[in-house]
Design a protein around this motif. Structure first.
Motif, PDB file in Angstrom:
ATOM      1  N   VAL A  42       3.191   7.693 -12.753  1.00  0.00           N
ATOM      2  CA  VAL A  42       2.254   8.358 -11.830  1.00  0.00           C
ATOM      3  C   VAL A  42       0.851   7.806 -12.056  1.00  0.00           C
ATOM      4  CG1 VAL A  42       1.115  10.562 -11.322  1.00  0.00           C
ATOM      5  CG2 VAL A  42       3.609  10.465 -11.531  1.00  0.00           C
ATOM      6  N   THR A  43       0.434   7.773 -13.327  1.00  0.00           N
ATOM      7  CA  THR A  43      -0.928   7.314 -13.636  1.00  0.00           C
ATOM      8  C   THR A  43      -1.111   5.855 -13.245  1.00  0.00           C
ATOM      9  OG1 THR A  43      -0.921   8.863 -15.481  1.00  0.00           O
ATOM     10  CG2 THR A  43      -2.637   7.189 -15.490  1.00  0.00           C
ATOM     11  N   ALA A  44      -0.134   5.019 -13.579  1.00  0.00           N
ATOM     12  CA  ALA A  44      -0.256   3.592 -13.283  1.00  0.00           C
ATOM     13  C   ALA A  44      -0.294   3.349 -11.772  1.00  0.00           C
ATOM     14  CB  ALA A  44       0.918   2.828 -13.909  1.00  0.00           C
TER      15      ALA A  44
ATOM     16  N   ASN B 230       0.816  -1.225   0.000  1.00  0.00           N
ATOM     17  CA  ASN B 230       0.000   0.000   0.000  1.00  0.00           C
ATOM     18  C   ASN B 230       0.843   1.266   0.000  1.00  0.00           C
ATOM     19  OD1 ASN B 230      -2.323  -1.427  -0.038  1.00  0.00           O
ATOM     20  ND2 ASN B 230      -3.090  -0.770   1.958  1.00  0.00           N
ATOM     21  N   PHE B 231       2.151   1.092  -0.171  1.00  0.00           N
ATOM     22  CA  PHE B 231       3.029   2.265  -0.199  1.00  0.00           C
ATOM     23  C   PHE B 231       3.767   2.318  -1.532  1.00  0.00           C
ATOM     24  CE2 PHE B 231       7.420   3.787   0.172  1.00  0.00           C
ATOM     25  CZ  PHE B 231       7.142   5.135   0.375  1.00  0.00           C
ATOM     26  N   ALA B 232       3.863   3.499  -2.088  1.00  0.00           N
ATOM     27  CA  ALA B 232       4.651   3.664  -3.321  1.00  0.00           C
ATOM     28  C   ALA B 232       5.253   5.056  -3.343  1.00  0.00           C
ATOM     29  CB  ALA B 232       3.776   3.456  -4.551  1.00  0.00           C
ATOM     30  N   GLN B 233       6.352   5.166  -4.049  1.00  0.00           N
ATOM     31  CA  GLN B 233       7.046   6.439  -4.222  1.00  0.00           C
ATOM     32  C   GLN B 233       7.391   6.524  -5.703  1.00  0.00           C
ATOM     33  OE1 GLN B 233      10.275   8.539  -1.371  1.00  0.00           O
ATOM     34  NE2 GLN B 233      10.787   6.498  -1.980  1.00  0.00           N
ATOM     35  N   VAL B 234       6.943   7.547  -6.390  1.00  0.00           N
ATOM     36  CA  VAL B 234       7.212   7.618  -7.829  1.00  0.00           C
ATOM     37  C   VAL B 234       7.785   8.976  -8.194  1.00  0.00           C
ATOM     38  CG1 VAL B 234       5.427   5.953  -8.502  1.00  0.00           C
ATOM     39  CG2 VAL B 234       4.879   8.386  -8.402  1.00  0.00           C
ATOM     40  N   ASP B 235       8.442   8.992  -9.325  1.00  0.00           N
ATOM     41  CA  ASP B 235       9.008  10.228  -9.853  1.00  0.00           C
ATOM     42  C   ASP B 235       7.878  11.046 -10.496  1.00  0.00           C
ATOM     43  OD1 ASP B 235      10.216  12.206 -11.399  1.00  0.00           O
ATOM     44  OD2 ASP B 235      11.992  10.954 -11.754  1.00  0.00           O
ATOM     45  N   ALA B 236       7.690  12.260 -10.009  1.00  0.00           N
ATOM     46  CA  ALA B 236       6.586  13.090 -10.487  1.00  0.00           C
ATOM     47  C   ALA B 236       6.677  13.379 -11.977  1.00  0.00           C
ATOM     48  CB  ALA B 236       6.567  14.406  -9.715  1.00  0.00           C
ATOM     49  N   HIS B 237       7.893  13.336 -12.535  1.00  0.00           N
ATOM     50  CA  HIS B 237       8.051  13.693 -13.943  1.00  0.00           C
ATOM     51  C   HIS B 237       7.681  12.537 -14.879  1.00  0.00           C
ATOM     52  CE1 HIS B 237      10.754  16.317 -11.612  1.00  0.00           C
ATOM     53  NE2 HIS B 237      10.317  17.236 -12.441  1.00  0.00           N
TER      54      HIS B 237
END
Ligand code: SF4
Length: 582
Positions: free
Chosen positions: A524-526, A512-519
């Protein structure tokens, strides 16, 4: 020429302040930024206003003068320690700046914090220009120590940001007072269990009575007589009125002067009682002023705080011999201007509630938008495309409510995105027809007030998708650092909160945790798609770099380091212009 904010910083330094702290909030932010540049003191951005006030109070109890800054709504956050600090007293001087924002230039409401001074039983100074801001800051520290109480210094946006002439002493000649350092144990004064607090309650009243006497003769309260012709029917006072007086405070004083000095047909004689101390009021001084004037205007922005007290003393009542004119002629909504004051005095067109004088030139509307290239546009696009209910928060990202995103449904106060989404979830439960709800919050706001809401949601086993839009700075107020930035005040390297460890500490399952690159728009969408369909508390950190801050980092030679720290790919920066931070 100094702005009001710069003058307050100089005044605090000249007063020998040892600690400056606060949370950035327009229009107060530049005070600490200016104070930080002075030597021989400690400055910090605290995570919120309550924390800042507690840091400042601790410093004062240990013998260091402390300046705590915040915008008006920040006082709501700090209200808990504020009321009790009046009971404990301060030892060394403690001055709290409340920067109010009439007309809500950059705020979610328009509260008048003079009410806090009355409710918390704390004296309040209100300067009308930068020179007074310098003098009143020093006077506030002296009063704080002399009467063992925190003291408010109230500013408004117009004073905070406009510049005026200030006589500045040579720093080499300034003798900065230094309060004796050290903490003296005194539980009866500093430990506010009920038995001790009851005793201190009496002391607070004694101090207020003494301060009311001080206000009667303090130079911050002064009467000024402007020359001119005798008032006639052009002033609302009416025919035959020979003595017109005005009671005012703060920036409206300058508008009153302008209105009378530049009246149609030439200057009109008037006596102006300017209250530099707006709490407690000098009752005898005001009664004498009213007794010697046929007509008295009370010219104050926002609420009728002075007028209500003055009327409660019988001034302006039938048979009192004084005609009192206040909010029946002047608006209680919005910032004043010379035109608004002139209209209230009967020297121009009537002022409607909250009216502003139209600019001479028609200026095309320029609604605020996220900056071109803001890394967090992708999140809003994804949330909009999924038709989610979005519980939003304070900061640049509030602009997600506007086109082209139209992707925010609520916004109330710092940290409320998470807690309000929690409340929605508690009501909607597992109704299959319920909308998918997401909370979005910036990194600084997350540190300010979001963490406690997240902890509450985890503890209470709610369902919720909580998204931190992390740009590594406090962008809206001018890129101040925060506990997610990897820097503290002055761009000094600092520890940064780790989202993975935070998720672990809060008991959020790995999936339930994720960290993604905003760019990375696709990522981000996935990730939003995946987390939206899960149950339980989900935490998503979308990590980007504010394009405004990137420019500043580049100038400071720290851009590559920060990119590396935040493990961002090297993307070309977009050259931005035009509106940005909202
Ligand atoms: S100031 Fe930074 S975070 Fe705010 S809208 Fe602009 S790019 Fe985005």
């Amino acid at each position: 020429m100094l702005s009001g904010n710069e003058a307050i910083a100089l005044g605090a330094w000249e007063a020998g302040v040892a600690v400056g702290c606060g949370y950035p909030g327009t229009p107060s932010t530049e005070i600490l930024e200016a104070l930080f540049e002075y030597p021989d003191l400690y400055c910090e951005w605290s995570v919120n206003e309550k924390v800042a006030l507690e840091v400042g109070l601790g410093a004062a109890l240990a013998g260091g003068r402390a300046l705590v800054t915040m915008k008006h709504v920040g006082v709501n956050v700090a209200a808990d320690p504020l009321f009790t600090a009046a009971y404990t007293g301060v030892n060394a001087g403690l001055v709290i700046v409340t920067a109010d924002d009439p007309s809500m230039h950059s705020s979610q409401n328009e509260q008048d914090n003079r009410h806090y001074a009355i409710a918390a039983k704390i004296p309040m100074f209100e300067p009308s220009d930068a020179a007074e801001a310098l003098e009143f800051t020093k006077a506030a520290f002296e009063m704080s120590e002399a009467y063992d109480t925190p003291v408010f210094l109230r500013t408004t946006t117009r004073l905070s940001h406009s510049k005026s002439v200030v006589e500045v002493a040579d720093p080499a000649t300034v003798e900065r007072p230094r309060h004796e350092r050290g903490f003296t144990k005194n539980p009866a004064k500093y430990v506010m269990i009920p038995g001790n607090a009851r005793g201190r309650r009496v002391v607070v009243e004694e101090h207020l009575r003494a301060l009311a006497e001080v206000a009667e003769t303090h130079p911050a309260n002064r009467i000024e007589s402007l020359p001119g012709r005798v008032a006639d029917t052009t002033v609302t006072a009416g025919a035959g009125s020979t003595r017109v007086g005005v009671i005012t405070s703060g920036v409206p004083y300058t508008y009153v002067r302008e209105a009378f000095e530049n009246a149609p047909g030439g200057p009109i004689a008037v006596d102006i009682l300017t209250l530099g101390i707006v709490h407690p009021l000098p009752r005898r001084m005001i009664e004498e002023f009213a007794r010697t004037h046929d007509t008295v205007y009370v010219v104050e922005e926002l609420d009728p705080v002075i007028e209500t007290q003055v009327r409660s003393w019988g001034i302006g009542a039938p048979g009192s011999g004084t005609r009192l004119i206040g909010k029946d002629a002047f608006p209680s909504i919005g910032e004043f201007s010379a035109e608004v004051v002139r209209a209230g005095l009967g020297l121009g067109a009537p002022a409607a509630e909250g009216s502003r004088v139209a600019p001479a030139l028609a200026v095309p509307p320029r609604p605020p938008v996220l900056c071109a290239g803001c890394p967090h546009g992708h999140v809003y696009a994804a949330l909009r495309d999924k038709g989610m209910v979005v519980s939003g928060d304070i900061g640049c990202y509030s602009l997600g409510v506007l086109p082209p995103y139209n992707a925010m449904d609520t916004l109330v106060d710092m940290g409320a995105s998470i807690t309000m989404a929690h409340g929605m979830d508690a009501v909607l439960g597992h109704d299959p027809a319920r909308p998918t709800i997401a909370a979005v919050i910036g990194d600084s706001t997350f540190a300010h007030s979001g963490l406690t809401g997240l902890l509450n949601a985890c503890w209470n086993k709610r369902d919720g998708l909580y998204i931190v839009l992390d740009n590594g700075t406090t962008a809206m107020t001018g890129t101040q650092p925060n506990p997610l930035s990897g820097e503290r005040m002055g761009r000094e390297d600092a520890w940064a909160l780790s989202y993975p460890y935070l998720a672990k500490a809060f008991g959020i399952p790995d999936e339930n945790f994720a960290q993604v690159d905003a760019h990375d728009r696709a990522a981000v969408t996935a990730t939003i798609d995946e987390l939206a369909d899960r149950r339980g508390v989900r935490l998503l950190a979308v990590v980007g770099l504010c394009v405004i801050e990137a420019k500043e980092l580049s100038k400071a030679g720290k851009l590559e380091d920060k990119r590396e720290d935040r493990r961002l790919v090297h993307l070309p920066l977009i050259d931005v212009g035009g509106p940005g931070r909202g």
